[in-house]
Design an enzyme around this catalytic site. Structure first.
Site, PDB file in Angstrom:
ATOM      1  N   THR A 125       0.827  -1.206   0.000  1.00 49.79           N
ATOM      2  CA  THR A 125       0.000   0.000   0.000  1.00 49.79           C
ATOM      3  C   THR A 125       0.861   1.256   0.000  1.00 49.79           C
ATOM      4  O   THR A 125       2.000   1.238   0.509  1.00 49.79           O
ATOM      5  CB  THR A 125      -0.909   0.021   1.249  1.00 49.79           C
ATOM      6  N   TYR A 165      -2.039   0.248  10.755  1.00 47.62           N
ATOM      7  CA  TYR A 165      -2.198  -0.337   9.416  1.00 47.62           C
ATOM      8  C   TYR A 165      -0.935  -0.158   8.580  1.00 47.62           C
ATOM      9  O   TYR A 165      -0.448  -1.094   7.944  1.00 47.62           O
ATOM     10  CB  TYR A 165      -3.398   0.299   8.711  1.00 47.62           C
TER      11      TYR A 165
END
Length: 339
Positions: A125, A165
């Site tokens: 990501t 995250y």
């Protein structure tokens, strides 16, 4: 070839499984079916390709033994399973770590121990770059932009694992990369930006573009955080899957490497000031919204420099923002009973 797709019943996974089955590939879908849309995606795949067209391994990536069993005779592993929301990671950082960090470790260990030298694609990501506070920004009428990064954020941007995250995905990112160095694993890390497309059951905390379309079509309340001029580069799922195919085909060149995969500076849109006029035109009416303060960790700007992927993979996004949004809007309208 035989493929193992972790998270194969999710948004990106089900689209890739569909593509692979159309090509006649042998596919194992590894998914715990915990996300709301996953059982629907499995049903869709079975209805489209036949009940026995793929093998479903309903299991969790935290289960190392099940994962090792599923991976023992595959040639390609595409690791898409994960906890996907920053907000959820803040609420429950332990579960986020166990799914994203430990789960990814289980995947690459299963690949290493299989003895089959499989190709491993890891869906990372852009959140591994953090807030990029050192990068100067400029404000225009409808969007923020980088003041000096003409082509967007490059892979050389220092890593800054902001939020649990970001930490958990970044851990997997670096493990997948290092296993190529230490063990010769044929892995490639793809740092993805804002992927969108059909079969995306977006919610407020994840899949923002799909969420706004779904909420507008179904009349659900919408909140815009910050000034609405936050900018993201968006990449249609079909373009993403083209990159997966290219990475697998060129694994001898790209193994051990890291690439940004996003829409790049040519496919940038601000989340409210530019997107909502387009959406209101498609919908044929004004869309009421509530406003609220900036959320912690919400970047003013992110768009990726994708020139490295272009050079190594011979790849570039083919579906522009307007065309892609139209395609997603049409899919939501056609399937609004699912929402």
């Amino acid at each position: 070839m035989k493929y193992l797709i972790t998270g194969g019943a999710g948004f990106i996974g089900s689209n890739y499984v569909h593509r692979l089955l159309e090509r006649g590939e042998d596919v194992i879908v590894y998914d715990n079916l915990s996300r709301a849309g996953a059982p629907r995606n499995v049903d869709w795949l079975r209805q489209t390709h036949g009940a026995d067209s793929f093998q479903l391994a309903q299991a969790d990536i935290r289960d190392a033994a099940s994962l090792a069993s599923a991976a023992r005779d595959v040639e390609v592993i595409v690791h898409l399973a994960g906890q996907v929301a920053v907000t959820t990671s803040v609420t429950d950082p332990r579960e986020d770590f166990e799914i994203n960090a430990l789960g990814t470790f289980n995947v690459i260990e299963a690949a290493r121990l299989s003895g089959r030298d499989p190709i491993v694609i890891y869906a990372s990501t852009n959140k591994v770059y953090g807030g990029m506070e050192d990068v100067a920004l400029a404000e225009d009428a409808t969007r923020w932009r980088y003041a000096n990064l003409k082509h967007g954020c490059p892979e050389s941007q220092p890593l800054d694992f902001h939020s649990p995250y970001g930490c958990s995905k970044g851990t997997g990112d670096q493990y997948a990369r290092d296993y190529a160095r230490i063990y010769g694993l044929r892995s490639v890390v793809l740092r993805q930006s804002c992927i969108y497309g059909p079969r995306q059951f977006g919610v407020e905390d994840q899949g923002w573009l799909a969420w706004f379309i779904i909420a507008a079509v179904t009349g659900r309340p919408i909140t815009i955080y910050g000034d609405g001029k936050q900018v993201r580069d968006v990449l249609h799922v079909d373009d993403l899957l083209d990159a997966y195919d290219a990475a697998i085909k060129r694994i001898d060149v790209v193994a051990g490497k890291v690439y940004n995969l996003g829409g790049g500076p040519e496919n940038v849109i601000s989340v409210y000031a530019e997107f909502f006029p387009m959406l209101e035109k498609l919908l044929g009416r004004k869309i009421p919204v509530a406003r609220d303060d900036w959320r912690p960790g919400d970047q003013h700007v992110f768009y990726a420099d994708i020139r490295a992927a272009e050079s190594a993979l011979g790849w570039w996004p083919q579906i522009g923002v307007e065309k892609g949004i139209q395609k997603l809007f049409d899919w939501v309208m056609k399937n609004r009973e699912m929402f």
